[in-house]
Design a protein around this motif. Structure first.
Motif, short mmCIF file in Angstrom:
data_model
loop_
_atom_site.label_atom_id
_atom_site.label_comp_id
_atom_site.label_asym_id
_atom_site.label_seq_id
_atom_site.Cartn_x
_atom_site.Cartn_y
_atom_site.Cartn_z
N ASP A 1 -7.69 -0.86 14.57
CA ASP A 1 -7.56 0.53 14.13
C ASP A 1 -7.73 0.59 12.61
N PHE A 2 -8.20 1.73 12.12
CA PHE A 2 -8.20 1.98 10.68
C PHE A 2 -6.86 2.60 10.30
N PRO A 3 -6.43 2.51 9.02
CA PRO A 3 -7.12 1.84 7.93
C PRO A 3 -6.98 0.32 8.04
N ILE A 4 -7.98 -0.39 7.53
CA ILE A 4 -7.96 -1.84 7.50
C ILE A 4 -7.83 -2.30 6.05
N ILE A 5 -6.84 -3.16 5.81
CA ILE A 5 -6.73 -3.83 4.50
C ILE A 5 -7.47 -5.16 4.64
N LEU A 6 -8.52 -5.36 3.86
CA LEU A 6 -9.27 -6.60 3.91
C LEU A 6 -8.55 -7.70 3.14
N GLY A 7 -9.09 -8.90 3.19
CA GLY A 7 -8.57 -10.01 2.39
C GLY A 7 -7.67 -10.94 3.18
N TRP A 8 -7.97 -12.26 3.11
CA TRP A 8 -7.18 -13.25 3.85
C TRP A 8 -6.85 -14.47 3.01
N ASP A 9 -6.53 -14.22 1.76
CA ASP A 9 -6.00 -15.25 0.86
C ASP A 9 -4.87 -14.59 0.10
N VAL A 10 -3.80 -15.32 -0.13
CA VAL A 10 -2.73 -14.75 -0.96
C VAL A 10 -2.06 -15.83 -1.79
N ALA A 11 -1.77 -15.49 -3.04
CA ALA A 11 -0.87 -16.28 -3.88
C ALA A 11 0.13 -15.29 -4.46
N GLY A 12 1.40 -15.63 -4.35
CA GLY A 12 2.41 -14.69 -4.84
C GLY A 12 3.81 -15.23 -4.68
#
Length: 312
Positions: free
Chosen positions: A60-71
């Motif tokens: 379903d939308f909305p879609i948050i892209l991105g599959w790397d995280v540093a935090g």
């Protein structure tokens, strides 16, 4: 909880990227909430944005892209034992519609790794998807061993840079292809031989290769079969190898990354020891405009190293 995020509300070009507030799911008992300091861009991001993966990921939308995280961990689920609030981590989270182009993201605790000592958030964010892809292609599927010869296509690309270093670290002979401007970098990262694909056909100068890591597909993939020995393996991350050509070698397969916290921790430890490093060629702010520019650059396939999005 809501988070600011860069989302798409329909498939299409980079101008579909917009800033929005998105409600995240409830935190599961084996999950942590991460405040994102940096993330990075990978080709899967814009392929998904364009709609190429819509059947595989019917979200379903909305879609948050991105599959790397540093935090930094800011909240932990009720059953999380090995992680605390305040720890600096990096990860390749599960592939869901709640990605990492955001201020906050949720990560399963078994997919976390400690941010390498001395590495910036930008350097750490560059690693997970690309580094794990390289690791799994070379070792999980490619079974690369010390003393073997490996050909890594596009060594200066996002995945190639980690593949060159990981292969060298276990004692393989590393051959890679790159344009002239990236030869010095690749030698510094450990490549034994760098072939300029503009001037030299690799399939005419190489033979008896044990493993080919194919990041290109097409003619490059087909020509790669010519250089493999009879026990050779070809691992692709772009397309399924030709069945007829595959009969002449031991292994020929296309793989899909599996997120893995333990493998990522192995890479983190190598980074802490100075044996693997990130090459961040470009950074952009984690804003709608920054992400658009980053996607447009990634789509040219001419970025040097990784493209990182910084959340200031």
């Amino acid at each position: 909880m809501e988070t600011r995020a860069i989302v798409i509300e329909e498939y299409g070009h980079a101008d579909q990227l917009k800033e929005s507030n998105v409600a995240l799911p409830e935190l599961g008992e084996h999950q942590v909430l991460v405040k994102i300091k940096a993330t990075s861009v990978n080709p899967i991001d814009w392929k998904l944005r364009e709609g190429y993966l819509a059947q595989m990921m019917p979200w379903d939308f909305p879609i948050i892209l991105g599959w790397d995280v540093a935090g930094e961990i800011v909240e932990i689920g009720s059953a999380v034992k090995d992680w605390q609030v305040g720890q600096e981590i990096f990860s390749r989270p599960e592939t869901t519609r709640f990605g990492t182009y955001a201020d906050y993201t949720i990560v399963d605790d078994h997919l976390l790794a400690r941010k390498p000592e001395g590495a910036s958030f930008e350097d750490a964010a560059a690693v997970p998807l690309a580094g794990l892809t390289a690791y799994q292609a070379l070792f999980t599927h490619g079974k690369l061993k010390a003393g073997e010869k490996v050909l890594i296509h596009a060594g200066a690309g996002g995945v190639g840079i980690y593949a060159v270093q990981l292969a060298k670290n276990i004692g393989a002979t590393v051959i890679t292809t790159a344009s002239k401007k990236n030869h010095a970098l690749l030698k510094e990262l450990g490549a034994d031989q760098v072939i300029d694909y503009h001037t030299t056909d690799f399939s005419e100068v190489l033979e008896d290769i044990d493993l080919v890591f194919d990041t290109m597909g097409g003619d490059v993939q087909r020509d790669s079969f010519k250089v493999l020995n009879e026990n050779g393996r070809l691992i692709s991350i772009v397309s399924q190898p030709d069945e007829e050509l595959a009969k002449n070698v031991a292994v020929a397969e296309s793989i899909w990354l599996q997120p893995d916290g333990k493998q990522l921790q192995e890479i983190a430890d190598l980074m802490t020891e100075g044996k693997v490093k990130s090459v961040v060629g470009h950074t952009y702010p984690l804003t709608a405009e920054g992400v658009k520019k980053a996607h447009e650059l990634s789509e040219t396939h001419h970025a040097k190293g990784k493209i990182v999005l910084v959340n200031e």
